[in-house]
Write a protein that holds these residues in place. Structure first.
Motif, mmCIF file in Angstrom:
data_model
loop_
_atom_site.group_PDB
_atom_site.id
_atom_site.type_symbol
_atom_site.label_atom_id
_atom_site.label_comp_id
_atom_site.label_asym_id
_atom_site.label_seq_id
_atom_site.Cartn_x
_atom_site.Cartn_y
_atom_site.Cartn_z
ATOM 1 N N LYS A 253 -2.296 -5.859 -6.208
ATOM 2 C CA LYS A 253 -1.775 -7.010 -5.469
ATOM 3 C C LYS A 253 -1.169 -8.072 -6.374
ATOM 4 N N ARG B 40 -3.175 -10.175 -7.719
ATOM 5 C CA ARG B 40 -3.980 -11.287 -7.193
ATOM 6 C C ARG B 40 -4.935 -11.819 -8.252
ATOM 7 N N SER C 152 -5.755 -8.568 2.242
ATOM 8 C CA SER C 152 -4.489 -8.210 2.887
ATOM 9 C C SER C 152 -3.617 -7.403 1.919
ATOM 10 N N ASN D 117 -0.613 -7.195 0.858
ATOM 11 C CA ASN D 117 0.673 -7.728 0.399
ATOM 12 C C ASN D 117 0.587 -7.996 -1.094
ATOM 13 N N SER E 68 1.274 -11.821 4.647
ATOM 14 C CA SER E 68 0.455 -10.635 4.937
ATOM 15 C C SER E 68 1.272 -9.632 5.754
ATOM 16 N N HIS F 92 0.066 -19.582 -0.468
ATOM 17 C CA HIS F 92 0.257 -18.272 0.154
ATOM 18 C C HIS F 92 1.539 -18.286 0.954
HETATM 19 MG MG MG Z 1 -4.276 -12.375 1.870
#
Ligand code: MG
Ligand code: AMP
Length: 346
Positions: free
Chosen positions: A58, A60, A144, A146, A152, A237
């Motif tokens: 991700k 992330r 999620s 994405n 998302s 986000h």
């Molecule tokens: Mg998310």
């Protein structure tokens, strides 16, 4: 990595495909699956390696924890310390789009919870998600599906655009019903704090909990040195490429203002369906649903933000500021973050 895309609409007809997806997960691989909220990127919940792989796929930050998806509320016992309020909420809202934060047990690696002593748990209602968890026989950690910072995904096509080549498998189960991520709450006795609004509304939760507090970060910009209750709140986000402005005012005033923008081809408008005939011109319209149909607006929002991103002319985006009641609060929360809190009074 080559990503396999599987079409699974009915888990009973596709048992062999589901078994294959479960085998990928058991080996430590990543499988994207549909839920009723948005698509999730899943790995085994008890594996730190799988969690690291999810963060990497991700892009992330690894201090932003993952939600553990289980097949029924009782399975929470394996991962968390439960309480009466959890079971009362579960009886009412699980399976469904509600995530509850509880103190974690040692079965959940720190990598899954971003080092927090708590774990987020959810029982998805989507039949494919439920069947996949049952086929694996343990919880699936899944945020999620994405790339970090993108909206998302609510269709497999969104996921393929973001994560093809970065995960082992993508299960295409069609369009997600809700379209916004789950409601997240923490509990203190029978008092709930809403950390992220979703389709299970504060009013619905108040029927079970003694009180429902709404965390300030749901509607306000967090202070510079403030530590948010949910790490996800501090990240920007859902940011579209175009600068997004939310318009606040009486409906007729907002429509009049939008009419004044339609000569500009750099403008995109997330308009109500009723406004389509009034806003014909050079601007690009992204109809989000009927004015009072918040369910459809929720279902379409992320998909439209992605469409706007792909539109070559659109560098300025405008949308109505949603009401803060009911499902409107979830739309409000996603839109103010996408707009980096840019609200214009008209
Ligand atoms: Mg998310
Ligand atoms: P996503 O599934 O991508 O929406 O991400 C999961 C969300 O759940 C993130 O916003 C996290 O910050 C939040 N979350 C997960 N675990 C916890 C936790 N233990 N405490 C607070 N928030 C959490």
């Amino acid at each position: 990595m080559k990503t396999e895309v599987l079409q699974i609409n009915s888990p009973t007809e596709c048992a062999a495909a589901l078994a294959r997806a479960a085998a990928v997960l058991k080996k430590g691989g990543l499988v994207v699956f549909p839920t009723e909220t948005v698509y999730g990127i899943g790995g085994i919940a008890t594996s730190a390696e799988a969690a690291h792989a999810i963060y990497e796929a991700k892009g992330r930050p690894s201090d932003n924890p993952l939600i553990v998806h289980i097949a029924n509320p009782r399975e929470a016992e394996q991962y968390a310390v439960t309480n009466d309020t959890y079971y009362r909420l579960a009886a009412q809202f699980m399976p469904g789009p509600l995530t509850i934060i509880l103190p974690k047990r040692n079965t959940v690696p720190d990598a899954v919870t971003g080092g927090l002593p708590t774990v987020a748990l959810r029982v998805p209602a989507h039949p494919v998600a439920a069947a996949l968890i049952r086929a694996v026989g343990e919880g699936i950690a899944a945020p999620s599906a994405n790339l970090s910072g993108r909206p998302s995904p609510t269709t497999a096509a969104h996921v393929i655009g973001d994560l093809s080549g970065r995960v082992d498998m993508i299960i295409d189960g069609g369009e997600c019903e809700v379209g916004l991520e789950s409601t997240i709450i923490s509990l203190d006795g029978d008092v709930a704090t809403l950390l992220r609004p979703g389709a299970i509304t504060a009013d619905a939760l108040a029927c079970v909990c003694a009180e429902v507090k709404i965390a300030s970060a749901v509607t306000e910009l967090p202070g510079e040195n403030e530590r948010p209750l949910s790490p996800g709140m501090k990240y920007r986000h859902y940011a579209p490429r175009a600068a997004l402005t939310l318009l606040n005012g009486a409906e007729t005033e907002v429509t009049t203002y939008l009419k004044s923008l339609v000569g500009n081809k750099a403008v995109g408008i997330l308009c109500y369906d009723e406004e389509i005939p009034l806003l014909q011109g050079a601007a690009t319209l992204f109809p989000i649903g009927s004015r009072t149909d918040l369910e459809t607006q929720a279902k379409r929002l992320f998909s439209l933000l992605r469409e706007a991103d792909n539109h070559p002319d659109c560098t300025m985006l405008f949308a109505h500021l949603p009401p803060r009641e009911g499902l409107g609060l979830a739309l409000y929360n996603r839109l103010i973050r996408a707009a980096a809190h840019t609200i214009q009074n008209v």
